[in-house]
Design a protein around this motif. Structure first.
Motif, PDB file in Angstrom:
ATOM      1  N   HIS A  46       0.903  -1.157   0.000  1.00 27.44           N
ATOM      2  CA  HIS A  46      -0.152  -0.121  -0.003  1.00 27.44           C
ATOM      3  C   HIS A  46       0.952   1.267  -0.127  1.00 27.44           C
ATOM      4  CE1 HIS A  46      -3.903  -1.847   0.771  1.00 27.44           C
ATOM      5  NE2 HIS A  46      -3.320  -2.701   1.606  1.00 27.44           N
ATOM      6  N   ALA A  47       0.257   2.318  -0.774  1.00 25.97           N
ATOM      7  CA  ALA A  47       1.336   3.396  -1.031  1.00 25.97           C
ATOM      8  C   ALA A  47       0.032   4.228  -0.013  1.00 25.97           C
ATOM      9  CB  ALA A  47       1.255   4.022  -2.313  1.00 25.97           C
ATOM     10  N   THR A  48       0.451   5.531   0.364  1.00 25.17           N
ATOM     11  CA  THR A  48      -0.388   6.410   0.771  1.00 25.17           C
ATOM     12  C   THR A  48      -1.254   7.354   0.248  1.00 25.17           C
ATOM     13  OG1 THR A  48       1.438   7.906   1.151  1.00 25.17           O
ATOM     14  CG2 THR A  48       1.023   6.485   3.047  1.00 25.17           C
ATOM     15  N   GLY A  49      -0.857   7.575  -1.077  1.00 32.57           N
ATOM     16  CA  GLY A  49      -1.151   8.548  -1.989  1.00 32.57           C
ATOM     17  C   GLY A  49      -1.399   7.714  -3.453  1.00 32.57           C
ATOM     18  N   SER A  50      -2.232   8.338  -4.200  1.00 33.51           N
ATOM     19  CA  SER A  50      -2.345   7.702  -5.800  1.00 33.51           C
ATOM     20  C   SER A  50      -1.181   7.990  -6.700  1.00 33.51           C
ATOM     21  CB  SER A  50      -3.567   8.077  -6.574  1.00 33.51           C
ATOM     22  OG  SER A  50      -3.485   9.668  -6.484  1.00 33.51           O
ATOM     23  N   ASP A  51      -0.404   8.909  -6.148  1.00 31.51           N
ATOM     24  CA  ASP A  51       0.749   9.541  -7.004  1.00 31.51           C
ATOM     25  C   ASP A  51       2.058   8.537  -6.812  1.00 31.51           C
ATOM     26  OD1 ASP A  51       0.973  10.221  -4.315  1.00 31.51           O
ATOM     27  OD2 ASP A  51       2.371  11.920  -4.649  1.00 31.51           O
ATOM     28  N   HIS A  52       1.914   7.450  -5.821  1.00 29.90           N
ATOM     29  CA  HIS A  52       2.961   6.227  -5.636  1.00 29.90           C
ATOM     30  C   HIS A  52       2.275   4.968  -6.180  1.00 29.90           C
ATOM     31  CE1 HIS A  52       4.314   9.465  -2.927  1.00 29.90           C
ATOM     32  NE2 HIS A  52       5.438   9.212  -3.387  1.00 29.90           N
ATOM     33  N   GLU A  53       2.949   4.041  -6.949  1.00 29.84           N
ATOM     34  CA  GLU A  53       2.604   2.961  -7.280  1.00 29.84           C
ATOM     35  C   GLU A  53       2.195   1.863  -5.982  1.00 29.84           C
ATOM     36  OE1 GLU A  53       4.054   0.733 -10.516  1.00 29.84           O
ATOM     37  OE2 GLU A  53       4.425   2.612 -11.554  1.00 29.84           O
ATOM     38  N   TYR A  55       0.495  -2.086  -5.014  1.00 25.46           N
ATOM     39  CA  TYR A  55      -0.289  -3.338  -5.335  1.00 25.46           C
ATOM     40  C   TYR A  55      -1.624  -3.122  -4.920  1.00 25.46           C
ATOM     41  CZ  TYR A  55      -1.999  -7.967  -5.591  1.00 25.46           C
ATOM     42  OH  TYR A  55      -2.887  -9.116  -5.798  1.00 25.46           O
ATOM     43  N   GLY A  56      -1.876  -2.758  -3.612  1.00 30.39           N
ATOM     44  CA  GLY A  56      -3.192  -2.508  -2.975  1.00 30.39           C
ATOM     45  C   GLY A  56      -3.521  -1.086  -3.092  1.00 30.39           C
ATOM     46  N   PRO A  57      -4.671  -0.703  -2.631  1.00 27.41           N
ATOM     47  CA  PRO A  57      -5.336   0.645  -3.010  1.00 27.41           C
ATOM     48  C   PRO A  57      -4.673   1.526  -2.022  1.00 27.41           C
ATOM     49  CG  PRO A  57      -6.759  -0.673  -1.613  1.00 27.41           C
ATOM     50  CD  PRO A  57      -5.734  -1.605  -2.163  1.00 27.41           C
ATOM     51  N   PRO A  58      -4.343   2.969  -2.323  1.00 23.46           N
ATOM     52  CA  PRO A  58      -3.735   3.767  -1.680  1.00 23.46           C
ATOM     53  C   PRO A  58      -4.521   4.067  -0.254  1.00 23.46           C
ATOM     54  CG  PRO A  58      -3.997   4.759  -3.722  1.00 23.46           C
ATOM     55  CD  PRO A  58      -4.878   3.450  -3.786  1.00 23.46           C
ATOM     56  N   LEU A  59      -3.868   4.292   0.794  1.00 22.98           N
ATOM     57  CA  LEU A  59      -4.661   4.417   2.064  1.00 22.98           C
ATOM     58  C   LEU A  59      -4.605   5.942   2.693  1.00 22.98           C
ATOM     59  CD1 LEU A  59      -3.295   1.403   3.773  1.00 22.98           C
ATOM     60  CD2 LEU A  59      -5.219   1.571   2.471  1.00 22.98           C
ATOM     61  N   GLU A  60      -4.225   6.744   1.837  1.00 23.99           N
ATOM     62  CA  GLU A  60      -4.588   8.223   2.239  1.00 23.99           C
ATOM     63  C   GLU A  60      -6.110   8.488   2.148  1.00 23.99           C
ATOM     64  OE1 GLU A  60      -2.427  12.160   0.849  1.00 23.99           O
ATOM     65  OE2 GLU A  60      -3.954  11.294  -0.681  1.00 23.99           O
ATOM     66  N   ASN A  61      -6.559   9.188   3.218  1.00 20.90           N
ATOM     67  CA  ASN A  61      -7.976   9.093   3.437  1.00 20.90           C
ATOM     68  C   ASN A  61      -8.799   7.992   3.855  1.00 20.90           C
ATOM     69  OD1 ASN A  61      -8.097  12.108   3.517  1.00 20.90           O
ATOM     70  ND2 ASN A  61      -7.940  12.149   1.100  1.00 20.90           N
ATOM     71  N   ILE A  62      -8.111   6.920   4.151  1.00 21.32           N
ATOM     72  CA  ILE A  62      -8.651   5.775   4.335  1.00 21.32           C
ATOM     73  C   ILE A  62      -9.522   5.828   5.799  1.00 21.32           C
ATOM     74  CG2 ILE A  62      -6.842   4.726   6.096  1.00 21.32           C
ATOM     75  CD1 ILE A  62      -9.073   2.731   3.512  1.00 21.32           C
ATOM     76  N   VAL A  63      -9.424   6.602   6.918  1.00 20.92           N
ATOM     77  CA  VAL A  63     -10.233   6.567   8.080  1.00 20.92           C
ATOM     78  C   VAL A  63     -11.649   7.446   7.423  1.00 20.92           C
ATOM     79  CG1 VAL A  63     -10.337   7.368  10.453  1.00 20.92           C
ATOM     80  CG2 VAL A  63      -8.341   6.706   9.508  1.00 20.92           C
TER      81      VAL A  63
END
Length: 138
Positions: A46-53, A55-63
């Protein structure tokens, strides 16, 4: 007597300042530790944002986000249909045993059982979550 009351209030206010600084310092330590633990436990997939590749969905703004709702990610049917929202309690349960929490998920994961490690990662995830839906990098 009237002159003593402002002095007492000022003195009491000065006593609470170190406590506030300590709370802010402790929160920063938790977030920093969480970022490090995220890097070692979660970043493989997992990356934190969509600007990084990742495998899983990015976790920025997950909460606070609905599970299975990140655009253009191929979620399992189980996760997409779950109807859950990623609260800190749901994220904690997911970190501990995602397959037990959500049977049918595609995610391969070794559980994070240590509640302190979970606390730190959750503090980090909270720090990269905005309440207005914008991304941290906006």
């Amino acid at each position: 007597m009237k002159q003593i009351i402002p002095a007492i209030c000022l003195a009491l206010g000065a006593l609470t300042a170190p406590a506030l600084a300590s709370e802010a310092t402790f929160e920063k330590v938790k977030v920093d530790a969480g970022a490090t633990l995220f890097g070692s436990e979660c970043r493989r997939c997992h990356a934190t944002g969509s600007d990084h590749e990742s495998y899983g969905p990015p976790l920025e703004n997950i909460v606070g986000r609905a599970a299975g709702s990140y655009p253009d990610y191929d979620y399992s049917v189980a996760l997409e249909a779950s109807g859950i929202v990623w609260t800190t309690a749901a994220l904690r349960a997911w970190m501990e045993d995602n397959a037990g929490f959500m049977p049918g998920t595609k995610m391969r994961h070794v559980g994070i059982k240590d509640s302190t490690v979970q606390d730190f990662i959750l503090a980090y995830l909270e720090s990269i979550t905005t309440r207005d839906g914008s991304t941290i990098s906006d």
